[in-house]
Design a protein around this motif. Structure first.
Motif, PDB file in Angstrom:
ATOM      1  N   THR A  88       0.810  -1.213   0.000  1.00  0.00           N
ATOM      2  CA  THR A  88       0.000   0.000   0.000  1.00  0.00           C
ATOM      3  C   THR A  88       0.846   1.266   0.000  1.00  0.00           C
ATOM      4  O   THR A  88       1.940   1.304   0.570  1.00  0.00           O
ATOM      5  CB  THR A  88      -0.942   0.021   1.218  1.00  0.00           C
ATOM      6  N   ALA A  89       0.293   2.313  -0.642  1.00  0.00           N
ATOM      7  CA  ALA A  89       0.949   3.621  -0.667  1.00  0.00           C
ATOM      8  C   ALA A  89       0.574   4.483   0.525  1.00  0.00           C
ATOM      9  O   ALA A  89       1.054   5.608   0.642  1.00  0.00           O
ATOM     10  CB  ALA A  89       0.574   4.354  -1.956  1.00  0.00           C
ATOM     11  N   ALA A  90      -0.268   3.977   1.409  1.00  0.00           N
ATOM     12  CA  ALA A  90      -0.772   4.795   2.517  1.00  0.00           C
ATOM     13  C   ALA A  90       0.338   5.134   3.506  1.00  0.00           C
ATOM     14  O   ALA A  90       1.200   4.309   3.802  1.00  0.00           O
ATOM     15  CB  ALA A  90      -1.904   4.076   3.233  1.00  0.00           C
ATOM     16  N   LEU A  91       0.279   6.361   4.027  1.00  0.00           N
ATOM     17  CA  LEU A  91       1.179   6.824   5.091  1.00  0.00           C
ATOM     18  C   LEU A  91       0.307   7.373   6.214  1.00  0.00           C
ATOM     19  O   LEU A  91       0.266   8.586   6.454  1.00  0.00           O
ATOM     20  CB  LEU A  91       2.119   7.917   4.578  1.00  0.00           C
ATOM     21  N   ALA A 107       5.962  17.088   1.897  1.00  0.00           N
ATOM     22  CA  ALA A 107       5.119  15.979   2.335  1.00  0.00           C
ATOM     23  C   ALA A 107       4.330  15.397   1.166  1.00  0.00           C
ATOM     24  O   ALA A 107       4.151  14.178   1.069  1.00  0.00           O
ATOM     25  CB  ALA A 107       4.181  16.446   3.444  1.00  0.00           C
ATOM     26  N   VAL A 108       3.844  16.256   0.266  1.00  0.00           N
ATOM     27  CA  VAL A 108       3.145  15.766  -0.919  1.00  0.00           C
ATOM     28  C   VAL A 108       4.089  14.951  -1.793  1.00  0.00           C
ATOM     29  O   VAL A 108       3.706  13.906  -2.339  1.00  0.00           O
ATOM     30  CB  VAL A 108       2.537  16.941  -1.715  1.00  0.00           C
ATOM     31  N   ALA A 109       5.344  15.392  -1.911  1.00  0.00           N
ATOM     32  CA  ALA A 109       6.334  14.634  -2.681  1.00  0.00           C
ATOM     33  C   ALA A 109       6.535  13.243  -2.088  1.00  0.00           C
ATOM     34  O   ALA A 109       6.699  12.263  -2.826  1.00  0.00           O
ATOM     35  CB  ALA A 109       7.657  15.390  -2.728  1.00  0.00           C
ATOM     36  N   MET A 110       6.507  13.146  -0.764  1.00  0.00           N
ATOM     37  CA  MET A 110       6.629  11.843  -0.105  1.00  0.00           C
ATOM     38  C   MET A 110       5.457  10.945  -0.476  1.00  0.00           C
ATOM     39  O   MET A 110       5.632   9.765  -0.796  1.00  0.00           O
ATOM     40  CB  MET A 110       6.693  12.052   1.409  1.00  0.00           C
ATOM     41  N   GLN A 111       4.254  11.510  -0.457  1.00  0.00           N
ATOM     42  CA  GLN A 111       3.081  10.704  -0.795  1.00  0.00           C
ATOM     43  C   GLN A 111       3.107  10.268  -2.252  1.00  0.00           C
ATOM     44  O   GLN A 111       2.794   9.121  -2.577  1.00  0.00           O
ATOM     45  CB  GLN A 111       1.804  11.490  -0.509  1.00  0.00           C
ATOM     46  N   ARG A 112       3.503  11.170  -3.149  1.00  0.00           N
ATOM     47  CA  ARG A 112       3.559  10.800  -4.558  1.00  0.00           C
ATOM     48  C   ARG A 112       4.638   9.726  -4.798  1.00  0.00           C
ATOM     49  O   ARG A 112       4.475   8.848  -5.656  1.00  0.00           O
ATOM     50  CB  ARG A 112       3.853  12.021  -5.431  1.00  0.00           C
ATOM     51  N   ALA A 113       5.725   9.810  -4.037  1.00  0.00           N
ATOM     52  CA  ALA A 113       6.759   8.779  -4.146  1.00  0.00           C
ATOM     53  C   ALA A 113       6.212   7.417  -3.728  1.00  0.00           C
ATOM     54  O   ALA A 113       6.587   6.389  -4.307  1.00  0.00           O
ATOM     55  CB  ALA A 113       7.965   9.152  -3.297  1.00  0.00           C
ATOM     56  N   MET A 114       5.328   7.402  -2.741  1.00  0.00           N
ATOM     57  CA  MET A 114       4.720   6.147  -2.316  1.00  0.00           C
ATOM     58  C   MET A 114       3.780   5.592  -3.384  1.00  0.00           C
ATOM     59  O   MET A 114       3.713   4.378  -3.590  1.00  0.00           O
ATOM     60  CB  MET A 114       3.986   6.338  -0.991  1.00  0.00           C
ATOM     61  N   PHE A 115       3.037   6.469  -4.063  1.00  0.00           N
ATOM     62  CA  PHE A 115       2.200   5.997  -5.169  1.00  0.00           C
ATOM     63  C   PHE A 115       3.064   5.254  -6.197  1.00  0.00           C
ATOM     64  O   PHE A 115       2.720   4.156  -6.650  1.00  0.00           O
ATOM     65  CB  PHE A 115       1.506   7.179  -5.867  1.00  0.00           C
ATOM     66  N   GLY A 188     -20.406   2.464   3.438  1.00  0.00           N
ATOM     67  CA  GLY A 188     -19.645   2.943   2.303  1.00  0.00           C
ATOM     68  C   GLY A 188     -18.169   2.704   2.523  1.00  0.00           C
ATOM     69  O   GLY A 188     -17.751   2.042   3.488  1.00  0.00           O
ATOM     70  N   ALA A 189     -17.357   3.235   1.622  1.00  0.00           N
ATOM     71  CA  ALA A 189     -15.915   3.003   1.708  1.00  0.00           C
ATOM     72  C   ALA A 189     -15.175   4.049   0.881  1.00  0.00           C
ATOM     73  O   ALA A 189     -15.761   4.721   0.023  1.00  0.00           O
ATOM     74  CB  ALA A 189     -15.552   1.608   1.213  1.00  0.00           C
ATOM     75  N   LEU A 190     -13.900   4.182   1.158  1.00  0.00           N
ATOM     76  CA  LEU A 190     -12.973   4.882   0.282  1.00  0.00           C
ATOM     77  C   LEU A 190     -12.110   3.828  -0.404  1.00  0.00           C
ATOM     78  O   LEU A 190     -11.597   2.918   0.248  1.00  0.00           O
ATOM     79  CB  LEU A 190     -12.091   5.848   1.072  1.00  0.00           C
ATOM     80  N   TRP A 191     -11.970   3.967  -1.726  1.00  0.00           N
ATOM     81  CA  TRP A 191     -11.171   3.014  -2.492  1.00  0.00           C
ATOM     82  C   TRP A 191     -10.033   3.749  -3.176  1.00  0.00           C
ATOM     83  O   TRP A 191     -10.215   4.840  -3.731  1.00  0.00           O
ATOM     84  CB  TRP A 191     -12.009   2.323  -3.559  1.00  0.00           C
ATOM     85  N   THR A 192      -8.829   3.188  -3.093  1.00  0.00           N
ATOM     86  CA  THR A 192      -7.683   3.726  -3.813  1.00  0.00           C
ATOM     87  C   THR A 192      -7.081   2.630  -4.678  1.00  0.00           C
ATOM     88  O   THR A 192      -7.020   1.467  -4.270  1.00  0.00           O
ATOM     89  CB  THR A 192      -6.608   4.274  -2.854  1.00  0.00           C
ATOM     90  N   PRO A 193      -6.638   2.986  -5.891  1.00  0.00           N
ATOM     91  CA  PRO A 193      -5.981   1.982  -6.736  1.00  0.00           C
ATOM     92  C   PRO A 193      -4.540   1.713  -6.338  1.00  0.00           C
ATOM     93  O   PRO A 193      -3.931   0.763  -6.845  1.00  0.00           O
ATOM     94  CB  PRO A 193      -6.038   2.625  -8.131  1.00  0.00           C
ATOM     95  N   HIS A 194      -3.994   2.518  -5.412  1.00  0.00           N
ATOM     96  CA  HIS A 194      -2.565   2.431  -5.094  1.00  0.00           C
ATOM     97  C   HIS A 194      -2.281   1.369  -4.041  1.00  0.00           C
ATOM     98  O   HIS A 194      -1.732   1.645  -2.969  1.00  0.00           O
ATOM     99  CB  HIS A 194      -2.052   3.791  -4.638  1.00  0.00           C
ATOM    100  N   CYS A 195      -2.655   0.149  -4.357  1.00  0.00           N
ATOM    101  CA  CYS A 195      -2.391  -0.967  -3.443  1.00  0.00           C
ATOM    102  C   CYS A 195      -2.523  -2.272  -4.209  1.00  0.00           C
ATOM    103  O   CYS A 195      -3.364  -2.392  -5.110  1.00  0.00           O
ATOM    104  CB  CYS A 195      -3.368  -0.950  -2.261  1.00  0.00           C
ATOM    105  N   ALA A 196      -1.690  -3.229  -3.864  1.00  0.00           N
ATOM    106  CA  ALA A 196      -1.776  -4.558  -4.448  1.00  0.00           C
ATOM    107  C   ALA A 196      -1.773  -5.602  -3.336  1.00  0.00           C
ATOM    108  O   ALA A 196      -1.158  -5.407  -2.298  1.00  0.00           O
ATOM    109  CB  ALA A 196      -0.612  -4.813  -5.401  1.00  0.00           C
ATOM    110  N   ARG A 197      -2.468  -6.678  -3.583  1.00  0.00           N
ATOM    111  CA  ARG A 197      -2.388  -7.841  -2.694  1.00  0.00           C
ATOM    112  C   ARG A 197      -1.165  -8.651  -3.085  1.00  0.00           C
ATOM    113  O   ARG A 197      -0.898  -8.862  -4.265  1.00  0.00           O
ATOM    114  CB  ARG A 197      -3.635  -8.711  -2.855  1.00  0.00           C
TER     115      ARG A 197
END
Length: 469
Positions: A88-91, A107-115, A188-197
């Protein structure tokens, strides 16, 4: 007539023995231990994702480097072979601290790096032929009940501020969520594509085999007793190296002088037997999305490639004196709590046989923020403190350590976690009282909220403040 839910399944058929992820393939054949002194360019202490990714990227960049990985047990013995399989890209909770220290753009650069890191791991696994059940269907944060829904809706604008665009985070209503998976009580839920099983153990085993093919030496059964400039002192000899990099995560407290650096916090998991088709159809979880809830003592789950549900959460969160039970056995009460949670979220799976229960430790700094450190004067470096999100973050750390060791000035070396230092944890018994009290408070807050409180419990707010989260 309304049927009563099935009672929770009994204790797991297997308890401990590292994790379920090794059950099908067995434990790896042991690699040779260090037997005598050794001279290399880079010594990596620890044999998990962080050390192996660092070795991989260093060797790719400079094939002539002599690199040794030093592991007390076997590569993948720790959190790398026991986690929930979330790439996951979550921080969670870290953005605010990075922004406070370095500004929002950093901080945004850190998050984009995680994506980008999620896609990097997927690509390298494919390129190197690592078969780890990798499937990128994204991540679901499910709101169970009205209070979790309130928090979810309040959190969405914060995510936009943190650099999550419309394409990075999608809100799902109850019907849209049910089209993916049916969770009892979900609003409901929040869904992000930035994660793999992923299959954690197969990823770490494949990575270890890959670095060996590249010429990296992996010494298992090799305990490091002391780290100093120019050397890693082991029980079987001394490894001299210009660069000595610590990658011990939840086992850091066992090293000399590191008792209060990061605490080893426990997380526990259970996995069901393969579910039959009727149960799978009732749940409707046919994709490979990973799933978590919005509770304070949150859970994490995946549907495995062989149609099991693996679900985890905090059991006994911390042992006095930063002690670690490396066997990974899970207390019966924790198994019961996780089985009950499984049944609440997925009533059709209530009573499903539990094949395996296990536990592992993750490294938690006092400010709950991961870090990468390197001192070019001494050649000493470290990475970790991933707070349970190390599957992807370890890859970013490995690439960052590569650039630091090679003296490169890159976007990675300018990320806000580089060189981040915080005070150590409190001495005992304050450390034990604080951490245990934190999770007692979170569980109490969850009970009050699920009992109809109607808002986030003040207990949880107080716990966040006291815990520094």
């Amino acid at each position: 007539m309304t049927m009563s839910p099935a009672p929770p399944a009994g204790p797991a058929r297997t308890n401990g023995h590292v994790s379920h992820w090794y059950a099908a393939d067995g434990l790896p054949a042991p690699r040779p231990a260090l037997d005598g002194d050794l001279d290399v360019d880079v010594a990596l202490v620890g044999g998990g994702y962080t050390a192996l990714w660092t070795a991989y990227y260093l060797k790719k960049a400079e094939p002539a480097l002599r690199i040794a990985v030093l592991e007390k047990e076997f590569a993948g013995f720790g959190a790398s072979g026991r986690n929930g399989g979330w790439l996951t890209a979550a921080l969670p909770g870290q953005f605010r601290r990075y922004a406070a220290a370095h500004g929002r753009p950093a901080a945004v650069a850190m998050q984009r790096a995680m994506f980008a890191t999620v896609d990097e791991v997927v690509a390298v696994a494919a390129e190197e032929g690592i078969e780890a059940d990798v499937r990128k269907d994204g991540e679901l944060h499910v709101a169970v009940g009205a209070v979790q829904e309130q928090r979810m809706l309040a959190h969405l604008p914060e995510l936009r501020e943190e650099g999550w665009g419309e394409e990075d985070m999608l809100r799902l209503g109850p019907g849209e969520l049910a089209d993916r998976v049916r969770v009892a009580g979900a609003r409901g839920a929040l869904w992000t594509p930035h994660c793999a099983r992923i299959h954690p153990a197969r990823l770490v085993r494949g990575l270890a085999a890959t670095v060996e093919r590249l010429g990296v030496t992996v010494h298992e059964g090799t305990e490091v007793l002391d780290i100093r400039p120019g050397a890693a002192v082991c029980r079987g000899g001394t490894v001299s190296a210009r660069h000595v990099l610590r990658a011990t995560e939840g086992f850091t407290a066992g090293l000399r002088g590191q008792r209060r650096t990061w605490v080893p916090m426990n997380s526990s998991m259970i996995v069901t037997a393969p579910l039959d088709r009727a149960v799978r159809d009732e749940i409707g979880w046919h994709g490979a999305e990973v799933l978590g809830d919005g509770a304070h003592a949150y859970c994490y789950a995946q549907r495995t490639a062989d149609d099991r549900i693996a679900i985890g959460g905090r059991g006994v969160p911390y042992r006095f004196g930063s002690h670690v039970d490396s066997r990974g056995e899970t207390h019966t009460s924790t198994q019961r709590q996780l089985a009950e949670l499984l049944g609440r979220l997925f009533p059709a799976a209530a009573g499903a046989p539990i094949d395996h229960a296990w536990s592992g430790v993750l490294g938690v700094p006092r400010d709950w923020c991961a870090t990468v450190q390197y001192d070019p004067a001494t050649g000493l470096g470290a990475a970790g403190g991933y707070v349970g999100h190390g599957v992807a973050t370890a890859n970013l750390a490995g690439r960052t350590l590569r650039d630091l060791v090679l003296g490169r000035d890159t976007e990675l070396t300018r990320l806000p976690w580089v060189g981040r230092k915080v005070r150590g944890w409190e001495p005992e018994p304050l450390r034990w009282l604080g951490i245990r009290g934190l999770y007692v408070a979170y569980r109490a807050a969850d009970r009050r909220e699920s009992g109809g409180l109607g808002r986030t419990s003040l207990i949880a707010h107080a716990a966040d403040l006291l815990g520094g989260r």
